[in-house]
Design a protein around this motif. Structure first.
Motif, PDB file in Angstrom:
ATOM      1  N   TYR A 507      39.603 -11.893 116.300  1.00  0.00           N
ATOM      2  CA  TYR A 507      40.279 -10.616 116.544  1.00  0.00           C
ATOM      3  C   TYR A 507      39.248  -9.484 116.425  1.00  0.00           C
ATOM      4  N   LYS A 508      39.005  -8.802 117.541  1.00  0.00           N
ATOM      5  CA  LYS A 508      37.879  -7.874 117.654  1.00  0.00           C
ATOM      6  C   LYS A 508      38.262  -6.414 117.461  1.00  0.00           C
ATOM      7  N   HIS A 509      39.512  -6.126 117.172  1.00  0.00           N
ATOM      8  CA  HIS A 509      39.924  -4.728 117.039  1.00  0.00           C
ATOM      9  C   HIS A 509      39.121  -4.032 115.936  1.00  0.00           C
ATOM     10  N   VAL A 510      38.703  -2.805 116.214  1.00  0.00           N
ATOM     11  CA  VAL A 510      37.926  -2.019 115.260  1.00  0.00           C
ATOM     12  C   VAL A 510      38.863  -1.071 114.513  1.00  0.00           C
ATOM     13  N   LEU A 511      38.865  -1.170 113.204  1.00  0.00           N
ATOM     14  CA  LEU A 511      39.700  -0.305 112.388  1.00  0.00           C
ATOM     15  C   LEU A 511      39.169   1.120 112.404  1.00  0.00           C
ATOM     16  N   ASP A 512      40.102   2.065 112.253  1.00  0.00           N
ATOM     17  CA  ASP A 512      39.704   3.473 112.299  1.00  0.00           C
ATOM     18  C   ASP A 512      40.603   4.262 111.356  1.00  0.00           C
ATOM     19  N   VAL A 513      40.304   5.531 111.197  1.00  0.00           N
ATOM     20  CA  VAL A 513      41.200   6.399 110.435  1.00  0.00           C
ATOM     21  C   VAL A 513      42.587   6.300 111.060  1.00  0.00           C
ATOM     22  N   GLY A 514      43.586   6.041 110.232  1.00  0.00           N
ATOM     23  CA  GLY A 514      44.941   5.881 110.740  1.00  0.00           C
ATOM     24  C   GLY A 514      45.384   4.440 110.853  1.00  0.00           C
ATOM     25  N   SER A 515      44.475   3.490 110.699  1.00  0.00           N
ATOM     26  CA  SER A 515      44.886   2.086 110.742  1.00  0.00           C
ATOM     27  C   SER A 515      45.758   1.788 109.521  1.00  0.00           C
ATOM     28  N   TYR A 516      46.828   1.052 109.769  1.00  0.00           N
ATOM     29  CA  TYR A 516      47.795   0.759 108.713  1.00  0.00           C
ATOM     30  C   TYR A 516      48.187  -0.710 108.798  1.00  0.00           C
ATOM     31  N   GLY A 517      48.203  -1.390 107.655  1.00  0.00           N
ATOM     32  CA  GLY A 517      48.543  -2.801 107.719  1.00  0.00           C
ATOM     33  C   GLY A 517      48.722  -3.417 106.348  1.00  0.00           C
ATOM     34  N   ALA A 518      48.653  -4.746 106.317  1.00  0.00           N
ATOM     35  CA  ALA A 518      48.849  -5.518 105.087  1.00  0.00           C
ATOM     36  C   ALA A 518      47.643  -6.415 104.864  1.00  0.00           C
ATOM     37  N   ALA A 519      47.321  -6.641 103.594  1.00  0.00           N
ATOM     38  CA  ALA A 519      46.274  -7.587 103.202  1.00  0.00           C
ATOM     39  C   ALA A 519      46.931  -8.632 102.319  1.00  0.00           C
ATOM     40  N   GLU A 520      46.630  -9.906 102.564  1.00  0.00           N
ATOM     41  CA  GLU A 520      47.356 -10.950 101.840  1.00  0.00           C
ATOM     42  C   GLU A 520      46.501 -12.179 101.562  1.00  0.00           C
ATOM     43  N   ILE A 521      46.857 -12.832 100.473  1.00  0.00           N
ATOM     44  CA  ILE A 521      46.325 -14.152 100.165  1.00  0.00           C
ATOM     45  C   ILE A 521      47.511 -15.074  99.876  1.00  0.00           C
ATOM     46  N   PRO A 522      47.949 -15.847 100.876  1.00  0.00           N
ATOM     47  CA  PRO A 522      48.941 -16.880 100.599  1.00  0.00           C
ATOM     48  C   PRO A 522      48.189 -18.111 100.073  1.00  0.00           C
TER      49      PRO A 522
END
Length: 549
Positions: A507-522
């Motif tokens: 997944y090559k998307h570049v994060l920027d100001v305004g990026s919003y998401g979740a971080a997880e360790i299942p």
């Protein structure tokens, strides 16, 4: 001939399985539910339910006989014992090829178009047509749609400001809220231009409401006409309450697209529409261009425009999840016995309590719920009537809420907490907060590439894997890095969990100001299914952990 249908009523009648309530990923994937829903395959006297292996625990918990199920798309697990006695075909295509055994394959009109495209590329496939339904087109005023969202956002900003006013670690976040920035149509124009589309048909619920700003009438789709800068709703004839100005009657959706579009290239949600609708469009000379992934990206990258609503969703989630597990822990410590459904009832009540206590003037409701005891299974799944007692080794509650205004989803959340009951699981769980908050979110800043975050997470984990083995939370029978590279360590949000932009290899998307998401360790191993997940936002000056209390 092998016949395949996606008929949910038949799945429920024959197998006692509610494809939307009994399964987890069908609830999560609001824009691609048909892609992951079960299928029924029949040839001669034999009939099987075809299920993605990620839903194995849910299908079996619902009472579907194991010998009536054929699994595909192997589930990623660091504990191979979980799937050792349950084979799964590498893909739906390989499974269908095996079941067809050289014969042709016929799809009912309700099978998702994506399956048809994939299967037709490898096998002899035919499909049914759907019954054509006359529709009426209604033209929407784009300025009115934008004004509606702006007004909602004003209310969202006032609410979110109140919620985080005294949360020290979120100081400065309110400065990122906006009610006026809205790129939904300019971003849509860019998508259409990039794919050289003459028309874009939008049917999946989060995309429909995102483009129209109204609740989706049953059977309705939206049609974006780039040449005229026009947005229409196509609704079955005699549908009440459709907004907009009537702009014509047509014999079918396909006929409407043919008459209204400025050319044949029509973007469609291949992971949502049925093969029946696809064939209807093609009979009317449409050249179909799959854009499910592109529309997911279109939502993902604009989530900061609804940041205030995202914050409300995140704060509701962390309160309800942590309070529900605190209730469960107190009950277990007191020697009480209850069920997974009892925990869910507390969780649902806590959502209502949060909304009431904070005078939130819009709906906050469950989006999806992964809540189960490790004693029952290590697979992810919704709660069932399973006992929670002194024998319970771990409880995982990975869930999200959605913020809804007038039938329109303006935000969703996705976060996880766990209640480990064994020494090894408790130690691992404490460490996983470090992984999520330092090892993953600690990497997130403008210019970082999604897949690089995954690699950085593996590097963060590497020095600690031996300890995981020592405490019984990891075995040596698998190559951990190889297996974990098959799944993500987070994703963007976009009115649902994103499957277009994941923190994952490839997944090559570049994060920027305004990026919003979740971080997880299942982490599911031995007798503990642990979920640790937080929501984050990359601001102008720093990255925030929005779901930290």
């Amino acid at each position: 001939m092998l016949n395949i249908t996606a008929d949910t009523a038949q799945v429920a009648r024959t197998y006692g399985l509610d494809a939307r309530k009994s399964l987890l990923f069908s609830a999560i994937r609001l824009d691609s539910y048909p892609l992951v829903a079960p299928l029924i395959a029949r040839t001669g006297e034999q009939e099987y339910l075809l299920v993605r292996q990620q839903e194995q625990g849910n299908a079996l918990s619902a009472g579907v006989p194991k010998d009536r199920i054929k699994f595909y798309a192997p589930w990623v697990t660091i504990d191979p014992r979980v799937v050792a006695d349950t084979p799964a075909a590498e893909s739906l295509t390989s499974l269908v090829r095996e079941l067809a055994d050289g014969s042709a394959v016929h799809l009912a009109a309700d099978v998702v178009y994506s399956h048809y495209r994939t299967l037709a590329g490898a096998l002899e496939v035919t499909a049914d047509d759907r019954d054509e339904t006359p529709v009426v087109a209604y033209a929407l005023d784009l300025d009115e749609v934008l004004a509606r969202f702006a007004a909602w956002r004003g209310t969202g900003i006032e609410t979110a400001r109140r919620l985080i006013a005294d949360v020290e670690h979120l100081a400065g976040l309110a400065d990122e809220f906006t009610a006026t920035a809205d790129t939904r149509y300019s971003a849509l124009r860019a998508l259409v231009a990039e794919r050289s589309l003459d028309a874009l048909l939008i049917a999946a619920p989060p995309n429909f409401t995102e483009v129209t700003g109204v609740a989706q009438p049953e059977g309705a789709v939206a049609l974006w006409l780039p040449g005229e800068e026009k947005l229409l709703v196509l609704a079955p004839e005699n549908t009440d309450g459709v907004p907009g100005v009537p702009a014509g009657r047509f014999g079918s959706v396909g006929a409407a697209v043919r008459e209204l579009a400025g050319g044949p290239r029509t973007g469609v949600e291949d992971e949502w529409i049925s093969v029946g609708l696809a064939r209807e469009l093609e009979r009317e000379q449409a050249e179909l261009v799959p854009v499910s992934r592109e529309l997911g990206h279109w939502r993902d990258i604009r989530d900061h425009e609804d940041l205030a609503f995202q914050v409300v969703a995140a704060r509701a989630s962390v309160f309800a999840i942590e309070e529900a597990l605190a209730w469960a822990e107190a009950g277990l410590d007191a020697g009480r016995e209850f069920t997974e459904l009892d925990i869910y009832a507390v969780y649902a009540d806590k959502i209502v309590e949060f909304r009431t206590a904070n005078a939130i003037p819009f709906a906050v409701e469950p989006y999806f719920t992964n809540l189960h005891s490790s004693n029952r299974m290590l697979f992810p799944g919704p709660p069932v009537d399973y006992p929670i007692n002194a024998d319970t080794t771990c409880i995982q509650l990975d869930a999200g809420v959605r913020i809804v205004i007038d039938g329109v989803i303006v935000a969703t959340s996705d976060m996880a907490r766990s209640l480990p009951r064994t020494p090894g699981a408790k130690e691992a769980y404490a460490f996983f907060f470090d992984v999520v908050r330092d090892g993953i979110i600690g990497q997130l800043k403008p210019g970082v590439i999604c897949e690089d975050v995954h690699e950085g997470t593996l590097n963060y984990l590497a020095p600690h894997l031996d300890r995981m083995v020592e405490i019984g939370m990891l075995g040596t029978e698998v190559d951990f890095n190889t297996e974990y590279r098959k799944r993500n360590v987070g994703h963007l949000m976009g009115k649902q969990e994103s499957f277009a932009n994941e923190l994952r290899p490839g997944y090559k998307h570049v994060l920027d100001v305004g990026s919003y998401g979740a971080a997880e360790i299942p982490w599911r191993y031995e007798n503990a299914a642990i979920g640790t997940e937080d929501l984050w936002y990359i601001g102008r000056d720093r990255t925030y952990i929005v779901s930290k209390r």
